[in-house]
Scaffold this active site. Structure first.
Site, mmCIF file in Angstrom:
data_model
loop_
_atom_site.group_PDB
_atom_site.id
_atom_site.type_symbol
_atom_site.label_atom_id
_atom_site.label_comp_id
_atom_site.label_asym_id
_atom_site.label_seq_id
_atom_site.Cartn_x
_atom_site.Cartn_y
_atom_site.Cartn_z
ATOM 1 N N ASP A 1 23.714 68.448 -47.507
ATOM 2 C CA ASP A 1 23.495 69.820 -47.031
ATOM 3 C C ASP A 1 24.828 70.571 -46.988
ATOM 4 O O ASP A 1 25.475 70.608 -45.974
ATOM 5 C CB ASP A 1 22.852 69.785 -45.648
ATOM 6 C CG ASP A 1 22.524 71.158 -45.103
ATOM 7 O OD1 ASP A 1 22.438 72.114 -45.903
ATOM 8 O OD2 ASP A 1 22.370 71.277 -43.880
ATOM 9 N N GLU B 1 25.545 80.272 -44.750
ATOM 10 C CA GLU B 1 24.117 79.991 -44.560
ATOM 11 C C GLU B 1 23.841 79.335 -43.222
ATOM 12 O O GLU B 1 22.818 79.613 -42.582
ATOM 13 C CB GLU B 1 23.612 79.087 -45.693
ATOM 14 C CG GLU B 1 22.094 78.869 -45.703
ATOM 15 C CD GLU B 1 21.637 77.736 -44.789
ATOM 16 O OE1 GLU B 1 20.437 77.668 -44.471
ATOM 17 O OE2 GLU B 1 22.489 76.917 -44.382
ATOM 18 N N GLU B 2 24.736 78.468 -42.780
ATOM 19 C CA GLU B 2 24.503 77.726 -41.543
ATOM 20 C C GLU B 2 24.513 78.626 -40.310
ATOM 21 O O GLU B 2 24.093 78.200 -39.230
ATOM 22 C CB GLU B 2 25.542 76.614 -41.386
ATOM 23 C CG GLU B 2 25.498 75.533 -42.467
ATOM 24 C CD GLU B 2 24.255 74.662 -42.389
ATOM 25 O OE1 GLU B 2 23.406 74.890 -41.504
ATOM 26 O OE2 GLU B 2 24.127 73.746 -43.226
ATOM 27 N N ASP C 1 29.125 76.437 -47.086
ATOM 28 C CA ASP C 1 29.508 76.058 -45.721
ATOM 29 C C ASP C 1 28.701 74.871 -45.216
ATOM 30 O O ASP C 1 27.618 74.557 -45.722
ATOM 31 C CB ASP C 1 29.376 77.245 -44.765
ATOM 32 C CG ASP C 1 27.937 77.739 -44.625
ATOM 33 O OD1 ASP C 1 27.210 77.765 -45.637
ATOM 34 O OD2 ASP C 1 27.539 78.100 -43.500
ATOM 35 N N HIS D 1 22.991 67.089 -40.715
ATOM 36 C CA HIS D 1 23.439 67.663 -39.440
ATOM 37 C C HIS D 1 23.719 66.576 -38.401
ATOM 38 O O HIS D 1 23.931 66.890 -37.232
ATOM 39 C CB HIS D 1 22.445 68.683 -38.874
ATOM 40 C CG HIS D 1 22.417 69.976 -39.616
ATOM 41 N ND1 HIS D 1 22.068 71.173 -39.031
ATOM 42 C CD2 HIS D 1 22.696 70.286 -40.898
ATOM 43 C CE1 HIS D 1 22.123 72.148 -39.928
ATOM 44 N NE2 HIS D 1 22.502 71.623 -41.072
ATOM 45 N N ASP E 1 16.310 77.267 -54.254
ATOM 46 C CA ASP E 1 17.326 77.018 -53.233
ATOM 47 C C ASP E 1 17.095 75.633 -52.635
ATOM 48 O O ASP E 1 16.177 74.909 -53.031
ATOM 49 C CB ASP E 1 17.246 78.102 -52.152
ATOM 50 C CG ASP E 1 18.467 78.129 -51.240
ATOM 51 O OD1 ASP E 1 19.462 77.441 -51.527
ATOM 52 O OD2 ASP E 1 18.419 78.847 -50.218
ATOM 53 N N HIS F 1 24.653 76.675 -50.798
ATOM 54 C CA HIS F 1 25.635 77.252 -49.871
ATOM 55 C C HIS F 1 26.826 76.334 -49.706
ATOM 56 O O HIS F 1 26.705 75.110 -49.700
ATOM 57 C CB HIS F 1 25.008 77.616 -48.521
ATOM 58 C CG HIS F 1 24.471 76.469 -47.729
ATOM 59 N ND1 HIS F 1 25.241 75.730 -46.864
ATOM 60 C CD2 HIS F 1 23.219 75.941 -47.649
ATOM 61 C CE1 HIS F 1 24.493 74.802 -46.282
ATOM 62 N NE2 HIS F 1 23.262 74.906 -46.743
#
Length: 503
Positions: A157, A191-192, A127, A465, A218, A125
Site C-alpha cells: 500500500d 491519498e492517505e 505516500d 497499515h 486504482d 499513490h
C-alpha cells in the site's frame, strides 16, 4: 437448521477482511480481443532482478503522510528524483509527457497512435502511513528481502503499484512498444490523508483540458486466498464502488462552575448520553439494497451444502443472513453505514464543571444511502437540541461502475487476470469500504475500478497499515507482468456488439 446456522457465521464473518465485498458475475474466459502481434511478457533474469531492486529502493524513501497538514515533503521530492533515475526510458521517451502537479504528484500522458480511441488511466499513490519500528522484524523503511519477500511500509500500500506501473511501461518502451490507445498514469502524493492536494489537483487539470476517460484502475481489491472458509479457489475481486464518508463534531456548551455545586447534567454527561444513543442505535441494515445479495447468489455454486442452499434462496433466508452479517465488524460494515466515535474532548480541571464537551464521529456511508439521509438519522438519534452538530467533512458514496460485458475496463481486467493468473476461475466485482483517490475522478469517467493484481492471504493482509508489511518477490514480478499485458490488451480491445435493447 441449527447446523446450518452454525456454518454460516464463520463463512460470513470473513467474507471480506480486506475492505471489499463481492458482487456481480464470473463470466466466461475470453481472449478474442487479443491481437496477433504482441510483445511477450517474458523478462530476463537481469530484468527480474531490476524489478525487485527498484521496489526496494522506493520503499527506502519514507514518503509518510502524517496528517492533512504534515507530510515528509523532503522524501516526496526525493521520490520524484528516484523514479527519474529508475525509469530513464519513460522519462526520455517522445511518447511520454511528464508533469509534476502540486509539487509532489506526477501525471504521465502516454500518447497513442489512434486518437479515435478513448484514453484510460492507471493510478497509484506515493505516500504511505507512518510505521513505528516496534514489532517489525526489519526496519519498516529498509526494503530488505527475506525468504522471498520484500519488507517495508508501502510494499502492499501502495509503492508496489507505483513502481509496477512505471516498470511495466519502461519494459514496453525498451522493446519499442508504441501504444495505439492513449493513457495516463496518475501518482498522487497524499491519498492517505484525503488526496485533496494530489489526486484532486490532477483531476482538475484533466477536466480543464476536456479529458474524458473510458475508465481508470486504482488500488483496492486483491486476489483473495484463504479468506473464505469452504472455498479453496482464489477469488479475484474488482471493487466497482466505495463507501462515502461523513465526519461530524458533536458539541455541548454550558456555563462553567465549581464542582462542589454541580448542575443536574454536565456537558460531558449530555454528550456522553448522545454518543451512547448513536452506538446503541446502528444505521439501518441495507442488505439487499446493494450488490452483495446478487453476489451471494452467484457464489452459491462454489459452496457445498448447506451454504449453497441458503445463498440460492435468499428470498427465504434473507432475514437470517442479514442478521448474521451484523455479528462481525467487517461484515457488518458491508450491510450498513457504520458510525464510529473516534475522538472525545472535555474537561479542564478536576474541580471545574467543563464549559465545553466535543466528540468526533466518523460515518462510512453505504452505497444505498446519501450524506443527507445519514445526517438526518444522526439528528433523530441524538434528539437533543443541546447537542450541536457540525459537519467537518463529507462526500457521497461513489456510483457503481458497470461490470457487464459492455464495460471495457472491467472486461480488460477480467481478461488480464485470467491470462496472468490461470488458476483464478472466479472474478467478481465488489464494494470497497475504505476510501481511495478514485472519488476525485468521478467527473471524468463512470468506469472506476479498484484492483491490485496480487494474491493476498489473511496473514499478509494484516501488514497493510500494520507491522511487517511485505510482498512476495514472485507476486510483485507478476504484478509488473499484469500491467505489461494489460496495456497491450487495452490496445487490442474490440468494442462489444451492443445488446438489442441498446440499438
Amino acid at each position: 437448521m441449527a447446523e446450518l446456522l452454525a456454518s454460516l457465521p464463520a463463512w460470513a464473518a470473513v467474507l471480506l477482511l480486506f475492505f471489499a465485498t463481492v458482487s456481480g458475475s464470473t463470466g466466461p474466459r475470453s481472449r478474442e480481443n487479443r491481437g496477433a502481434s504482441r510483445i511477450p511478457s517474458q523478462f530476463s533474469e537481469e530484468e527480474r532482478v531490476a524489478i525487485k531492486e527498484a521496489l526496494k529502493g522506493a520503499i527506502q524513501i519514507p514518503t509518510v503522510s502524517f496528517s492533512h497538514e504534515e507530510s515528509n515533503t523532503t522524501a516526496l521530492a526525493e521520490f520524484g528524483e528516484y523514479i527519474r533515475k529508475a525509469f530513464p526510458t519513460v522519462f526520455h521517451s517522445s511518447l511520454v509527457q511528464h508533469e509534476v502537479v502540486a509539487k509532489y504528484s506526477h501525471l504521465f500522458t502516454i500518447q497513442g497512435s489512434d486518437p479515435s480511441l478513448q484514453p484510460y488511466m492507471l493510478m497509484a499513490h506515493i505516500d504511505v502511513v507512518p510505521a513505528p519500528e516496534e514489532g517489525w522484524e526489519v526496519p519498516p523503511f529498509s526494503g530488505l528481502e527475506r525468504n522471498g519477500f520484500i519488507y517495508g511500509r508501502g510494499a502492499l500500500d501502495n509503492k508496489n503499484s507505483v513502481m509496477a506501473i512505471l516498470h511495466a511501461l519502461e519494459l514496453l518502451l525498451i522493446r519499442n512498444y508504441s501504444p495505439k490507445r492513449s493513457f495516463f498514469i496518475a501518482l498522487g502524493h497524499d491519498e492517505e490523508v484525503s488526496g485533496e492536494k494530489g489526486a484532486q489537483k490532477i483531476s482538475a487539470l484533466l477536466q480543464a483540458r476536456g479529458v474524458q476517460l473510458a475508465f481508470l484502475v486504482d488500488e483496492g481489491s486483491f486476489i483473495l486466498e484463504g479468506f473464505i472458509p469452504n472455498l479453496e479457489k482464489p477469488v479475484a475481486m474488482i471493487s466497482v464502488t466505495e463507501k462515502g464518508a461523513l465526519d461530524l463534531m458533536l458539541q455541548v456548551n454550558m456555563t462553567p462552575g465549581h464542582s462542589s455545586a454541580p448542575p443536574k447534567e454536565t456537558s460531558i454527561g449530555i454528550l456522553s448520553a448522545a454518543v451512547s444513543r448513536l452506538e446503541q442505535t446502528p444505521m439501518p441494515n441495507m442488505f439487499g439494497g446493494g450488490p452483495l445479495k446478487k453476489t451471494m447468489k452467484l457464489l452459491a455454486n462454489e459452496f457445498s451444502f448447506p451454504i449453497n442452499i441458503v445463498l440460492r434462496n435468499l428470498w427465504l433466508f434473507h432475514p437470517i443472513v442479514s442478521r448474521i452479517m451484523e455479528r462481525n465488524p467487517i461484515t457488518n460494515a458491508l450491510v450498513r453505514t457504520t458510525t464510529a466515535l473516534t475522538m472525545f474532548n472535555a474537561g479542564i480541571k478536576v474541580n471545574v464543571i467543563p464549559p465545553l464537551a466535543q466528540a468526533t464521529i466518523n460515518c462510512r456511508i453505504h452505497p444505498s444511502q446519501t450524506v443527507h439521509e445519514v445526517l438526518e438519522l444522526v439528528k433523530n438519534t441524538v434528539a437533543d437540541d443541546r447537542v450541536q452538530l457540525h459537519v467537518l467533512r463529507s462526500f457521497e458514496p461513489l456510483p457503481i461502475s458497470p461490470s457487464d460485458d459492455q464495460a471495457m475496463g472491467y472486461q480488460l481486467l477480467q481478461e488480464t487476470i485470467r491470462s496472468v493468473f490461470p488458476e483464478v476461475d472466479i472474478v467478481v466485482p465488489g464494494i470497497c469500504i475504505a476510501n481511495t483517490d478514485t472519488r476525485h475522478y468521478a467527473n471524468i469517467t463512470n468506469g472506476m475500478y479498484r484492483f491490485n493484481p496480487l494474491p493476498l492471504n489473511p496473514q499478509d493482509f494484516s501488514g497493510v497499515h500494520g507491522i511487517n508489511e511485505k510482498v512476495s518477490v514472485q507476486n510483485y514480478q507478476n504484478q509488473v507482468k499484469f500491467i505489461f499485458e494489460f496495456i497491450q490488451n487495452a490496445d487490442t480491445y474490440k468494442e462489444p456488439v451492443p445488446h438489442l435493447h441498446e440499438l
